[in-house]
Design an enzyme around this catalytic site. Structure first.
Site, PDB file in Angstrom:
ATOM      1  N   TYR A  24      12.759  31.717   4.957  1.00 15.96           N
ATOM      2  CA  TYR A  24      11.533  32.384   5.387  1.00 15.96           C
ATOM      3  C   TYR A  24      11.533  32.649   6.891  1.00 15.96           C
ATOM      4  O   TYR A  24      12.010  31.834   7.693  1.00 15.96           O
ATOM      5  CB  TYR A  24      10.324  31.518   5.045  1.00 15.96           C
ATOM      6  CG  TYR A  24       9.975  31.498   3.576  1.00 15.96           C
ATOM      7  CD1 TYR A  24       9.721  32.672   2.868  1.00 15.96           C
ATOM      8  CD2 TYR A  24       9.895  30.290   2.884  1.00 15.96           C
ATOM      9  CE1 TYR A  24       9.400  32.654   1.523  1.00 15.96           C
ATOM     10  CE2 TYR A  24       9.561  30.247   1.534  1.00 15.96           C
ATOM     11  CZ  TYR A  24       9.316  31.442   0.865  1.00 15.96           C
ATOM     12  OH  TYR A  24       9.004  31.412  -0.472  1.00 15.96           O
ATOM     13  N   LYS A  37       0.842  -1.203   0.000  1.00 14.94           N
ATOM     14  CA  LYS A  37       0.000   0.000   0.000  1.00 14.94           C
ATOM     15  C   LYS A  37       0.877   1.254   0.000  1.00 14.94           C
ATOM     16  O   LYS A  37       2.084   1.187   0.215  1.00 14.94           O
ATOM     17  CB  LYS A  37      -0.911  -0.004   1.231  1.00 14.94           C
ATOM     18  CG  LYS A  37      -0.178   0.021   2.558  1.00 14.94           C
ATOM     19  CD  LYS A  37      -1.132  -0.076   3.725  1.00 14.94           C
ATOM     20  CE  LYS A  37      -0.365  -0.079   5.049  1.00 14.94           C
ATOM     21  NZ  LYS A  37      -1.263  -0.138   6.214  1.00 14.94           N
TER      22      LYS A  37
END
EC number: 5.1.1.1
Length: 368
Positions: free
Chosen positions: A264, A38
């Site tokens: 940032y 998965k």
């Protein structure tokens, strides 16, 4: 393998083969092996991984959702595929592509039975999941009568297996709880088998269960994280080989003076003369902001460099002040040389989250 010239996830199929055989070696010869693929095979490449495991001889596959199973069928997977968390809206497609559902609640049982009837199915294989303590999905022990009542007198579906999932098989301080789960599961399979008049095959163990509770292997085991090189235990990790290495390169190098900031929000300010490198990947590639601000290190020319400032969407900055390197040099974020388990731990998370979170925009390449 050539050194990286861009951001890539390098996948070593020989390591996958090693892990598969190592886990198989812990089992009885007749025990079936289910490979969990998965989430893009835990962030790698579900189709390539599944085809390799099919060639190696795995008996079953498991995915979380129906579309994952459809993709495997499209890729040429012919072995049985168990869908662990199917939704009713996908039942038609599930049957059309010969996928096998986990039936985990009264609602799902009734709706899948109606769909199988609509499609004229005869003894379509389903897998009944019981909740023995994880409290996530599954029937309760006291719902056995309900299950049997709905299955008797019809021939549209038939139970192929009974299974449950261990909550803490990697944590030996929870041995008493795990043993209680095993005992509850055993009681369920005996009672359900008696009422059905036959015994479907049974499976309970995950990767850590294979290692720590081999006596409860029943007819099949399921392995996910172990196939990809991690065993939730330092000793087992040494015996396994991580199959994926996340690599990138240095795009640009900057020389900073004391007090200059990086990134940032000026989240990092240099305390002295500093050399930084910018890497072409970021939180859009699966390296989240929680790895920034000096908590996590990457490897540059076999030396560790901290991630500084805030991780950007497409870029990461690292401190290379004391590392001899140049623009274009390779950088490793995790792999055999730098465990995803250790990297994840620096950000208070787990290897599963790190490796499954690598974006599909990162190119997958294969070790020859």
């Amino acid at each position: 393998m050539p050194r990286a010239t861009e951001t890539v996830l390098e996948i070593d199929l020989k390591s996958l083969e090693h892990n598969y055989h190592f886990l198989r070696s812990k089992l009885n010869q007749e025990t079936k092996f289910l490979s969990v693929v998965k989430a893009f095979a835990y962030g790698s490449d579900a189709e390539k991984i599944a085809l390799t495991l099919q060639d190696l001889g795995t008996d079953y596959f498991a995915v979380a959702y129906t579309q994952e199973g459809v993709s495997l069928r499209n890729a040429g997977i012919t072995k049985p595929i168990l869908v662990l968390h199917p939704q009713p809206i996908n039942f038609d497609v599930l049957i059309e592509r010969c996928l096998e559902p986990s039936i985990y609640s009264p609602k799902i049982l009734k709706e899948f039975l109606e769909t199988a009837k609509k499609h004229g199915q005869n003894n379509y294989p389903v897998h009944i999941k019981f909740n023995t303590g994880l409290n996530r999905l599954g029937f309760w022990e006291n719902e056995i009568d309900f299950i049997v009542a709905h299955l008797k007198g019809q021939n549209h579906i038939k139970i192929a297996s009974i299974f449950s999932h261990l909550a803490a098989s990697e944590d030996m301080t929870e041995d008493e709880f795990t043993r209680k789960q095993i005992s509850t599961f055993h009681k369920i399979i005996v009672e359900l088998g008696d009422q059905l008049g036959y015994t479907p095959f049974r499976h309970l163990l995950n990767t850590s269960g294979i290692i720590n509770y081999t006596d409860a292997q029943y007819d099949m085991v399921r392995s996910g994280i172990g196939l990809y090189g991690y065993g939730n235990d330092a000793k087992i990790d040494k015996a396994l080989k991580p199959i994926a290495t996340l690599k990138t390169i240095i795009s640009q190098i900057h020389k900073l003076e004391p007090g200059e900031s990086v990134g940032y929000n000026r989240a990092h300010k240099s305390s002295g003369y500093t050399t930084t490198a910018t890497l072409p990947l970021g939180h859009a590639d699966g390296i989240g902001r929680h790895y920034g601000k000096g908590k996590t290190y990457v490897m540059v020319n076999n030396k560790m460099a901290p991630i500084i400032g805030n991780v950007c969407m497409d870029m990461i900055m690292i401190d290379i002040t004391n590392i001899e390197c140049k623009e274009g040099d390779e950088v490793i974020l995790f792999g055999p040389q730098l465990s995803a388990h250790d990297v994840a731990k620096t950000a208070n998370t787990i290897s599963y989250e790190l490796i499954t979170g690598i974006s599909q925009r990162v190119k997958r390449v294969y070790v020859p």
